[in-house]
Design an enzyme around this catalytic site. Sequence first.
Site, PDB file in Angstrom:
ATOM      1  CG  ASP A  68      37.449   1.421  42.871  1.00  0.00           C
ATOM      2  OD1 ASP A  68      36.861   1.194  43.943  1.00  0.00           O
ATOM      3  OD2 ASP A  68      38.582   1.001  42.624  1.00  0.00           O
ATOM      4  CG  ASN A 126      48.163  -3.779  37.898  1.00  0.00           C
ATOM      5  OD1 ASN A 126      47.777  -3.167  38.891  1.00  0.00           O
ATOM      6  ND2 ASN A 126      47.404  -3.946  36.828  1.00  0.00           N
ATOM      7  CG  HIS A 185      45.052  -1.454  40.138  1.00  0.00           C
ATOM      8  ND1 HIS A 185      44.995  -2.742  39.678  1.00  0.00           N
ATOM      9  CD2 HIS A 185      44.193  -1.413  41.191  1.00  0.00           C
ATOM     10  CE1 HIS A 185      44.155  -3.449  40.423  1.00  0.00           C
ATOM     11  NE2 HIS A 185      43.655  -2.661  41.346  1.00  0.00           N
ATOM     12  CD  GLU A 213      43.928  -2.014  35.970  1.00  0.00           C
ATOM     13  OE1 GLU A 213      45.032  -2.141  36.522  1.00  0.00           O
ATOM     14  OE2 GLU A 213      43.030  -2.874  36.033  1.00  0.00           O
TER      15      GLU A 213
HETATM   16  C1  GLP Z   1      40.867  -3.726  43.386  1.00  0.00           C
HETATM   17  C2  GLP Z   1      40.326  -2.320  43.736  1.00  0.00           C
HETATM   18  C3  GLP Z   1      41.370  -1.483  44.405  1.00  0.00           C
HETATM   19  C4  GLP Z   1      42.110  -2.338  45.395  1.00  0.00           C
HETATM   20  C5  GLP Z   1      42.938  -3.356  44.672  1.00  0.00           C
HETATM   21  C6  GLP Z   1      43.588  -4.377  45.554  1.00  0.00           C
HETATM   22  O1  GLP Z   1      40.720  -4.100  42.091  1.00  0.00           O
HETATM   23  N1  GLP Z   1      39.778  -1.584  42.670  1.00  0.00           N
HETATM   24  O2  GLP Z   1      40.772  -0.346  45.001  1.00  0.00           O
HETATM   25  O3  GLP Z   1      42.979  -1.557  46.172  1.00  0.00           O
HETATM   26  O4  GLP Z   1      42.230  -3.951  43.605  1.00  0.00           O
HETATM   27  O5  GLP Z   1      42.651  -5.263  46.078  1.00  0.00           O
HETATM   28  P1  GLP Z   1      42.957  -6.254  47.249  1.00  0.00           P
HETATM   29  O6  GLP Z   1      43.056  -5.428  48.484  1.00  0.00           O
HETATM   30  O7  GLP Z   1      41.802  -7.206  47.274  1.00  0.00           O
HETATM   31  O8  GLP Z   1      44.252  -6.930  46.931  1.00  0.00           O
END
Ligand code: GLP
Length: 248
Positions: A67, A136, A138, A143
Site C-alpha cells: 500500500d 481493527n 485491516h 479496512e
Molecule cells: C498500517 C498499514 C498496514 C499495517 C497496519 C499496522 O496502516 N497500512 O500495512 O500492517 O497499519 O501498523 P503497525 O504495524 O504500525 O501497527
Amino acid sequence: MQIFREKDYDAMSRRAAQVIAAEVVHNPACVLGLATGSTPVGTYKYLVDWYKAGMLSFKGIRSVNLDEYKGLTPDHDQSYRYFMQSNLFDHVDIVPENTRVPDGLAADPARECAEYDAYIRSLGYADLQLLGIGRNGHIGFNEPGDHFVQETHVVDLAESTIEANSRFFATRDDVPKQAFSMGIGAIMGAKRVLLVASGEDKADAVYNTVCGPIGPQCPGSILRLHPNVVLVADEAAFSRLTAAGVNP
Ligand code: GLP
C-alpha cells in the site's frame, strides 16, 4: 495456519526474518510482498544485518508493496516508499527497478490500480507476502466493511486507522485520508503469507483473525481460507488467544 508465539517484539522480529530469509535462500529469484508499519521494522533490521553479514542476497528478488498513502511524494518521510528505502532497500543489494510500491501521486488512480494488479499478475503473485495487521483487523489498507475488495483500489481510511497512524505525523490533519491498497485478491494469491503482530493493542485483531467469524468485518480473518499462512506474534499480541486456551 502455522503459529509461532514469541516472547517479545525482538523474538517476533527475528522469527519473522527467519521465515523471509529461508524463502530468499531457498528461492533467490522469489517475489516478496512487503509491508510497512511499525511492526515489521525489527524484521527488516534482522534482514539487513544478515545481508551485511553475507548470509543473504536480494539481488534476484522482486518486491511489491501492499500500500501507499494517496498524495504523498516518494521522498515524504511518512510515505511507504520512503519507509521501504530507509528500512530495507537502501541497505541491501535489491535492484531498485525490481521494487514496486503504488504511486501515491498517480494522476490517474484507476489506471495505477489496474497497472499494479497487472504487474502482480505478471510476476505470478508473491511467493511470500508479509503482512502486519491493523487494530481493527485491516490488512494492507483493506479496512473492515461489508464486502472484500479483490483488486488494488483507493481506500477511504477508517477514522480509527487515521487516529492510530497519526502518531507518525505532526498533527492528525496531516494524515492522508486515502490510500492505495493491494486488494484481497493479490494477498490471497500469494503462495505463502506471513502475518506479524506485536503488542497488547493487536490482541483483539489477532484473536478475531484466528478465532472470529470469517468475513470483511475483520479483513485478516480471510487468511484462514489461505492454505499456507504463518502467524508470528508476541505474547502480548497473543494474549486474548492465550486467555481463550489457544496454546501453539
Ligand atoms: C498500517 C498499514 C498496514 C499495517 C497496519 C499496522 O496502516 N497500512 O500495512 O500492517 O497499519 O501498523 P503497525 O504495524 O504500525 O501497527
